[in-house]
Scaffold this motif. Structure first.
Motif, PDB file in Angstrom:
ATOM      1  N   TYR A 246       0.862  -1.180   0.000  1.00  0.00           N
ATOM      2  CA  TYR A 246       0.000   0.000   0.000  1.00  0.00           C
ATOM      3  C   TYR A 246       0.903   1.237   0.000  1.00  0.00           C
ATOM      4  CZ  TYR A 246       1.277  -1.063   4.789  1.00  0.00           C
ATOM      5  OH  TYR A 246       1.985  -1.400   5.910  1.00  0.00           O
ATOM      6  N   HIS A 247       0.317   2.400  -0.236  1.00  0.00           N
ATOM      7  CA  HIS A 247       1.063   3.650  -0.233  1.00  0.00           C
ATOM      8  C   HIS A 247       0.946   4.293   1.149  1.00  0.00           C
ATOM      9  CE1 HIS A 247       0.584   3.035  -4.533  1.00  0.00           C
ATOM     10  NE2 HIS A 247      -0.731   3.046  -4.364  1.00  0.00           N
ATOM     11  N   VAL A 248       2.050   4.705   1.717  1.00  0.00           N
ATOM     12  CA  VAL A 248       2.024   5.381   3.014  1.00  0.00           C
ATOM     13  C   VAL A 248       2.063   6.886   2.785  1.00  0.00           C
ATOM     14  CG1 VAL A 248       3.141   5.693   5.241  1.00  0.00           C
ATOM     15  CG2 VAL A 248       3.202   3.450   4.123  1.00  0.00           C
ATOM     16  N   VAL A 249       1.101   7.589   3.373  1.00  0.00           N
ATOM     17  CA  VAL A 249       1.048   9.047   3.316  1.00  0.00           C
ATOM     18  C   VAL A 249       1.233   9.578   4.734  1.00  0.00           C
ATOM     19  CG1 VAL A 249      -0.365  11.060   2.767  1.00  0.00           C
ATOM     20  CG2 VAL A 249      -0.502   9.010   1.331  1.00  0.00           C
ATOM     21  N   PHE A 250       2.291  10.331   4.966  1.00  0.00           N
ATOM     22  CA  PHE A 250       2.539  10.908   6.283  1.00  0.00           C
ATOM     23  C   PHE A 250       2.053  12.356   6.318  1.00  0.00           C
ATOM     24  CE2 PHE A 250       4.853   7.563   8.200  1.00  0.00           C
ATOM     25  CZ  PHE A 250       5.677   6.984   7.253  1.00  0.00           C
ATOM     26  N   VAL A 251       1.285  12.691   7.348  1.00  0.00           N
ATOM     27  CA  VAL A 251       0.929  14.089   7.586  1.00  0.00           C
ATOM     28  C   VAL A 251       1.712  14.564   8.802  1.00  0.00           C
ATOM     29  CG1 VAL A 251      -1.372  13.846   6.592  1.00  0.00           C
ATOM     30  CG2 VAL A 251      -1.057  13.505   9.048  1.00  0.00           C
ATOM     31  N   ASP A 252       2.059  15.833   8.812  1.00  0.00           N
ATOM     32  CA  ASP A 252       2.860  16.373   9.910  1.00  0.00           C
ATOM     33  C   ASP A 252       2.044  16.491  11.189  1.00  0.00           C
ATOM     34  OD1 ASP A 252       5.167  16.611   8.405  1.00  0.00           O
ATOM     35  OD2 ASP A 252       4.687  18.634   7.724  1.00  0.00           O
ATOM     36  N   GLU A 253       2.717  16.226  12.302  1.00  0.00           N
ATOM     37  CA  GLU A 253       2.121  16.372  13.629  1.00  0.00           C
ATOM     38  C   GLU A 253       3.242  16.766  14.583  1.00  0.00           C
ATOM     39  OE1 GLU A 253      -0.387  13.852  17.022  1.00  0.00           O
ATOM     40  OE2 GLU A 253       0.343  12.828  15.244  1.00  0.00           O
ATOM     41  N   PRO A 254       3.039  17.770  15.446  1.00  0.00           N
ATOM     42  CA  PRO A 254       4.127  18.232  16.315  1.00  0.00           C
ATOM     43  C   PRO A 254       4.548  17.235  17.383  1.00  0.00           C
ATOM     44  CG  PRO A 254       2.087  19.428  16.772  1.00  0.00           C
ATOM     45  CD  PRO A 254       1.870  18.649  15.505  1.00  0.00           C
ATOM     46  N   GLY A 255       3.607  16.402  17.870  1.00  0.00           N
ATOM     47  CA  GLY A 255       3.958  15.386  18.864  1.00  0.00           C
ATOM     48  C   GLY A 255       3.706  15.829  20.291  1.00  0.00           C
ATOM     49  N   TYR A 256       3.948  14.907  21.236  1.00  0.00           N
ATOM     50  CA  TYR A 256       3.660  15.125  22.650  1.00  0.00           C
ATOM     51  C   TYR A 256       4.460  14.115  23.458  1.00  0.00           C
ATOM     52  CZ  TYR A 256       0.464  11.559  20.902  1.00  0.00           C
ATOM     53  OH  TYR A 256      -0.053  10.472  20.257  1.00  0.00           O
ATOM     54  N   LYS A 257       4.530  14.316  24.762  1.00  0.00           N
ATOM     55  CA  LYS A 257       5.332  13.454  25.637  1.00  0.00           C
ATOM     56  C   LYS A 257       4.503  12.511  26.492  1.00  0.00           C
ATOM     57  CE  LYS A 257       9.328  15.132  24.400  1.00  0.00           C
ATOM     58  NZ  LYS A 257      10.269  14.291  23.612  1.00  0.00           N
ATOM     59  N   ARG A 258       3.242  12.866  26.735  1.00  0.00           N
ATOM     60  CA  ARG A 258       2.391  12.067  27.614  1.00  0.00           C
ATOM     61  C   ARG A 258       1.099  11.700  26.894  1.00  0.00           C
ATOM     62  NH1 ARG A 258       3.188  12.623  33.138  1.00  0.00           N
ATOM     63  NH2 ARG A 258       0.936  12.613  33.476  1.00  0.00           N
TER      64      ARG A 258
END
Length: 413
Positions: free
Chosen positions: A73-85
């Motif tokens: 399949y094709h992987v499409v990544f969208v940006d996300e800033p992230g988190y620690k908890r």
């Protein structure tokens, strides 16, 4: 990758998930990767849309790595800033950015997809998918994996204040459920949850999270000989997150009560989470026969489960969870299960299918009695374990049970 660039005439499906394990990653859920693989095998052209942030590792992916390419399949990544908890404002803000970027992806690829299949939660991400499908006039299938904000109220439940704090989650969930064409759930309760917010019913389908039994058995073959266990020991085992929903404190207290009665009893806790240090101190304080194994990869977890004698599905009384991910692995181990979860659906299944015992949550003495009952009755353990493996093969093996999802999508496209 721009979905509109694909030239295939076969139906294109967008499978959207925020918590998938991909490529050479060691942590994460495989449900949506497996769905993407199955859909591809059955002739669909699939974009698996996920985030640049790896939820389980709490770190950003190198999206240029070769392991994310040349997949079926094709992987499409969208940006996300992230988190620690797992539960804080940073995660909420991070999901909001991911939802915004998913909206942008669908806007840039109007008309590219024949159907969108997305998990909930996160609720705002699922809403972005539902509204994109509605705008394009295509079917939207929601896969209900948990109930937000219901599960959050277990941690924060202040009258009126919680209603205000969780209003956005409630609003987004209602929109998702109102717009879905069909609902898949990891339990009957979850599959039918959208019906409460709809004027008209929609098709519902229960497909347990389950596991790939071939992969589970392969882990046993590869690593069972590396797991050392004394011949007279009785192992009671928990695997999974060490967090708010999962009641390891009661398990520790129950094992301490049994230490003098069953001196060869050992409780193994395999996993990691925010409560680990507290639980380790508690085990020391109670002088409980508990070993913390930390996080183990899937193959080693399977090997440990194959050597245990009893599995524990240990949930606090007000946990919102119904039939959790680990159940498929517990059943595949062919060992009896003690369940403290309050879900009526799962308690009925434990009793009806004969693979374990139900115990009231947060009662160390009742849990100790159930452990003792099974520890001293090897024939009962054998019979319950046999039933467990049969149920795993019949209802929890992704290779067969997930075909129902494929057939649903075929009917909608």
């Amino acid at each position: 990758m721009n979905a509109a660039q694909h030239t295939s005439r076969t139906p294109r499906i967008a499978v959207v998930t925020m918590g998938v394990k991909l490529g050479d990653e060691t942590r994460g859920y495989t449900r949506f990767r497996f769905i993407a693989e199955l859909l591809t095998k059955h002739g669909f052209d699939v974009d698996l849309i996920t985030t640049s942030f790896q939820h389980w590792e709490k770190s950003h992916r190198d999206v240029e790595k070769a392991c994310y390419r040349d997949l079926p399949y094709h992987v499409v990544f969208v940006d996300e800033p992230g988190y620690k908890r797992n539960l804080d404002l940073s995660r909420i803000r991070s999901h909001a950015v991911a939802a915004k970027n998913i909206r942008a992806h669908f806007e840039a690829n109007r008309g590219a997809y024949s159907l969108i299949y997305a998990e909930i939660p996160p609720n705002d991400v699922a809403r972005a998918c539902a509204e994109a499908a509605d705008a394009d006039g295509i079917p939207f299938v929601v896969d209900v994996n948990d109930l937000w904000p219901e599960a959050m109220r277990m941690v924060v439940n202040v009258p009126l204040l919680s209603d205000v704090a969780f209003h956005g989650f409630t609003r987004d969930a209602k929109t998702v459920y109102r717009l879905c064409t069909a609902a898949v759930g990891t339990s009957d309760e979850y599959a039918q949850r959208p019906l409460k917010d709809r004027k008209k019913p929609c098709p519902t389908l229960t497909v347990y999270v389950g596991n790939d039994i071939k992969a589970f058995d392969a882990g046993i073959t590869a690593f069972a000989d590396d797991v050392e266990k004394q011949s007279d020991e009785i192992w009671v085992m928990y695997t999974g997150t060490l967090g708010a929903s999962y009641d390891l404190s009661t398990l520790i207290k129950a094992s301490a009560l049994l230490d003098s009665k069953i001196p060869n009893l050992r409780v193994l806790i395999l996993g990691d989470g925010p409560d680990r240090e507290h639980l380790e101190r508690e085990a020391e304080d109670f002088r409980a026969p508990v070993r913390f194994l930390g996080y183990q990869d899937y193959a080693h977890m399977a090997a440990y489960l194959s050597k245990c004698d009893i599995t524990i599905n240990s949930l606090v009384r007000n946990a919102a969870q119904s039939i959790v991910t680990k159940i498929g692995d517990y059943l595949a181990s062919g060992k009896p299960m003690i369940n403290t979860g309050s879900s009526r659906e799962f308690r009925t299944k434990v009793e009806h299918d004969g693979f374990g015992l139900n115990v009231e949550a947060e009662d160390p003495r009742a849990l100790a009695e159930a452990i003792e009952r099974l520890a001293l009755n090897p024939s009962k353990r054998k019979i319950m374990g046999m039933h467990a493996r049969q149920i795993a093969e019949r209802e929890f093996d992704q290779n067969t049970s997930y075909l129902e999802i494929v057939r649903l999508i075929q009917s909608l496209t």
